[in-house]
Design a protein around this motif. Structure first.
Motif: not given
Length: 93
Positions: A27-36
């Protein structure tokens, strides 16, 4: 290193499609992300490319997460309207 996939769909207002890359499960570790948004999905099939840092492939617990996120309007308990999303040709390059 990247994730590529084709996506199309229809989302009600206030909904977004979230695509997240590899996750180590901490938890709390950022992941690569995209939002549409629904407006971005309404144009038919489109290819999405999500760049992934090499370090994100260490201790992987989840390789890909796809979800519909609802941003509830302020001062309301209204439920989201959901939507329909189609995915095709999901691949790592």
């Amino acid at each position: 290193t990247k994730i590529k996939l084709w996506v199309r769909g229809d989302l009600s207002s206030e909904n977004r499609l979230r695509i997240e890359g590899p996750d180590d499960g901490i938890p709390g570790t950022p992941t690569a992300r995209v939002e549409l948004s629904g407006d971005q999905l309404a144009n038919g099939w489109q290819e999405i490319t999500l760049p992934i840092p090499v370090t994100d492939f260490q201790n992987v617990k989840v390789f890909l997460t796809i979800s519909i996120q609802y941003a509830q309007p302020p001062r309301t308990t209204a439920a989201g309207g959901g939507g329909t999303v189609f995915l095709d040709d999901i691949r790592y390059e």
